[in-house]
Design a protein around this motif. Structure first.
Motif, PDB file in Angstrom:
ATOM      1  N   UNK A 293      -9.345  10.192  -5.872  1.00 28.50           N
ATOM      2  CA  UNK A 293      -9.029  11.336  -7.499  1.00 28.50           C
ATOM      3  C   UNK A 293     -10.061  12.294  -7.839  1.00 28.50           C
ATOM      4  N   UNK A 294     -10.207  13.220  -8.445  1.00 32.78           N
ATOM      5  CA  UNK A 294     -10.148  14.041  -8.499  1.00 32.78           C
ATOM      6  C   UNK A 294     -12.173  13.691  -9.810  1.00 32.78           C
ATOM      7  N   UNK A 295     -11.810  13.140 -10.500  1.00 34.80           N
ATOM      8  CA  UNK A 295     -12.801  11.657 -11.322  1.00 34.80           C
ATOM      9  C   UNK A 295     -14.288  11.427 -10.658  1.00 34.80           C
ATOM     10  N   UNK A 296     -13.484  10.831  -9.211  1.00 25.28           N
ATOM     11  CA  UNK A 296     -14.200  10.234  -8.989  1.00 25.28           C
ATOM     12  C   UNK A 296     -13.972   8.362  -8.566  1.00 25.28           C
ATOM     13  N   UNK A 297     -12.597   8.570  -9.698  1.00 22.39           N
ATOM     14  CA  UNK A 297     -12.034   6.826  -9.694  1.00 22.39           C
ATOM     15  C   UNK A 297     -11.811   6.607  -8.162  1.00 22.39           C
ATOM     16  N   UNK A 298     -11.437   5.586  -7.850  1.00 18.22           N
ATOM     17  CA  UNK A 298     -10.695   5.106  -7.118  1.00 18.22           C
ATOM     18  C   UNK A 298      -9.644   4.015  -7.763  1.00 18.22           C
ATOM     19  N   UNK A 299      -8.278   4.274  -6.571  1.00 19.69           N
ATOM     20  CA  UNK A 299      -7.370   3.711  -7.895  1.00 19.69           C
ATOM     21  C   UNK A 299      -6.758   2.817  -6.268  1.00 19.69           C
ATOM     22  N   UNK A 300      -6.522   1.356  -6.682  1.00 20.46           N
ATOM     23  CA  UNK A 300      -6.474   0.612  -5.764  1.00 20.46           C
ATOM     24  C   UNK A 300      -4.420   1.145  -5.571  1.00 20.46           C
ATOM     25  N   UNK A 301      -4.225   1.605  -3.918  1.00 23.41           N
ATOM     26  CA  UNK A 301      -3.265   1.565  -3.441  1.00 23.41           C
ATOM     27  C   UNK A 301      -1.985   1.118  -3.079  1.00 23.41           C
ATOM     28  N   UNK A 302      -3.113   0.078  -1.904  1.00 20.85           N
ATOM     29  CA  UNK A 302      -2.721  -1.869  -1.809  1.00 20.85           C
ATOM     30  C   UNK A 302      -3.401  -1.802  -0.629  1.00 20.85           C
ATOM     31  N   UNK A 303      -2.749  -2.689   0.087  1.00 20.63           N
ATOM     32  CA  UNK A 303      -3.348  -3.570   1.060  1.00 20.63           C
ATOM     33  C   UNK A 303      -2.863  -3.414   2.184  1.00 20.63           C
ATOM     34  N   UNK A 304      -3.804  -3.050   3.626  1.00 17.94           N
ATOM     35  CA  UNK A 304      -3.713  -3.047   4.339  1.00 17.94           C
ATOM     36  C   UNK A 304      -3.820  -4.520   6.036  1.00 17.94           C
ATOM     37  N   UNK A 305      -2.828  -4.831   6.581  1.00 19.75           N
ATOM     38  CA  UNK A 305      -2.994  -6.017   7.026  1.00 19.75           C
ATOM     39  C   UNK A 305      -2.889  -5.572   8.709  1.00 19.75           C
ATOM     40  N   UNK A 306      -4.605  -5.845   9.219  1.00 21.87           N
ATOM     41  CA  UNK A 306      -3.929  -5.231  10.363  1.00 21.87           C
ATOM     42  C   UNK A 306      -3.908  -6.492  11.570  1.00 21.87           C
ATOM     43  N   UNK A 307      -3.367  -6.296  12.941  1.00 25.60           N
ATOM     44  CA  UNK A 307      -2.418  -7.399  14.029  1.00 25.60           C
ATOM     45  C   UNK A 307      -3.672  -6.076  15.189  1.00 25.60           C
ATOM     46  N   UNK A 308      -4.287  -7.240  15.707  1.00 24.85           N
ATOM     47  CA  UNK A 308      -5.279  -6.944  16.827  1.00 24.85           C
ATOM     48  C   UNK A 308      -4.821  -7.733  18.286  1.00 24.85           C
TER      49      UNK A 308
END
Length: 333
Positions: A293-308
């Motif tokens: 965000x604009x203040x530099x704080x990073x808010x958790x939005x989710x989790x990505x799981x990858x299949x290779x």
């Protein structure tokens, strides 16, 4: 006193069982704790939800504690616990009170038309850190997202039989005892379950690189660079032609490189920029996604799981930020 030390004697399983039946909670925990992790993974395979699996494990242990007097020892304690856990999960499945689908709720981003709507919206990831280190002999596919998702569309009895027989290797006679049925019924259910699994589980000709190998690390480094830089062109080069993207509990599913790339372009085009924190789920590489965000704080939005698959990404599954604590990841950075 002759001054010699008397060696302490470790209580046997029989001793612990006798004490547990007499109401000794510490003895009960000593008997059952070695099985906790594998029982939780078993419940997860059956239910597809990490939270539901945790609840089922606690219900199993409570039922075992209350019913310990009825354990006659004809089967092993492990088999008896699996019987309780399986039947607890079957009761949950038959109750059909699963997590409902959610509507799109990302402000400023309009999702493209999905390829299809998914059925298994209650799916949750399972942290690799909770997999039993003593059970590494189990095939990685047996906890993969694709396998667990395919299991969820099977009828409950077929699902239980397939997991008990093909994943855990219990003999048909023991499975019949766990489910209060006949060996012939177990064999018939297993045949139907295998056919159903083949219809719903996608086959891949390219196996994934070994976990932690230079090949896997190279793919993941390129993915992190592309995602954090919002570089759709670089991301596209990492995807298979038929790459698949899903976002439970949202039912929206997308398949095909162009469709998935278009979705990511819309996501990045809204000015959203992410920081990724690596972890692992279901035997697969995963990342906690944090929105700057604009203040530099990073808010958790989710989790990505990858299949290779080989040197490409064949699937991306995005989960809500509510799963982050199970992976030891904070809600914000």
């Amino acid at each position: 006193m002759n001054g010699r030390r008397v060696a302490s004697v470790e209580p046997t399983s029989t001793d612990r069982l006798s004490r547990a039946r007499a109401g000794d909670g510490d003895a009960f925990r000593a008997l059952t704790e070695p099985h906790h992790r594998e029982l939780q993974v078993h419940c997860y395979r059956l239910l597809g939800s990490f939270q539901d699996a945790e609840d089922a494990l606690q219900d199993t242990l409570l039922a075992a504690w209350r019913g310990l007097g009825g354990f006659d020892g004809r089967a092993s304690l492990r088999t008896w616990l699996y019987r309780i856990a399986t039947n607890r999960c079957l009761s949950t499945l038959r109750a059909a009170s699963r997590r409902p689908a959610k509507e799109w709720d990302i402000p400023g981003v309009e999702p493209p038309e999905p390829t299809r709507l998914g059925e298994v919206v209650w799916l949750e990831p399972y942290p690799d850190a909770l997999l039993d280190p003593e059970a590494r002999y189990e095939r990685a596919e047996s906890v993969s997202l694709a396998f667990v998702t395919a299991l969820q569309v099977l009828p409950p009895r077929q699902l239980a039989v397939l997991v008990l027989r093909d994943v855990l290797g219990f003999p048909a006679s023991e499975v019949a005892g766990m489910l209060d049925t006949t060996v012939d019924s177990v064999k018939s259910a297993l045949k139907r379950a295998r056919a159903g699994l083949r219809r719903h589980q996608p086959a891949s000709d390219d196996p994934p690189p070994a976990a932690g190998s230079p090949a896997e690390n190279a793919i993941l480094a390129d993915f992190v660079h592309a995602w954090e830089a919002a570089d759709v062109g670089a991301l596209v080069t990492l995807l298979t032609d038929d790459v698949f993207m899903s976002m439970p509990p949202l039912p929206l599913e997308y398949q095909g490189r162009d469709v998935v790339a278009g979705f990511c372009a819309d996501l990045f085009g809204a000015g959203r920029r992410f920081h990724l924190v690596p972890t692992r789920a279901n035997g697969q590489p995963a990342f906690g996604a944090y929105l700057r965000d604009a203040t530099g704080v990073r808010h958790g939005t989710g989790l990505y799981v990858l299949t290779l698959a080989g040197d490409r990404i064949s699937a991306m599954t995005r989960f809500e930020n509510t799963v982050l604590p199970a992976f030891g990841l904070p809600r914000s950075l």
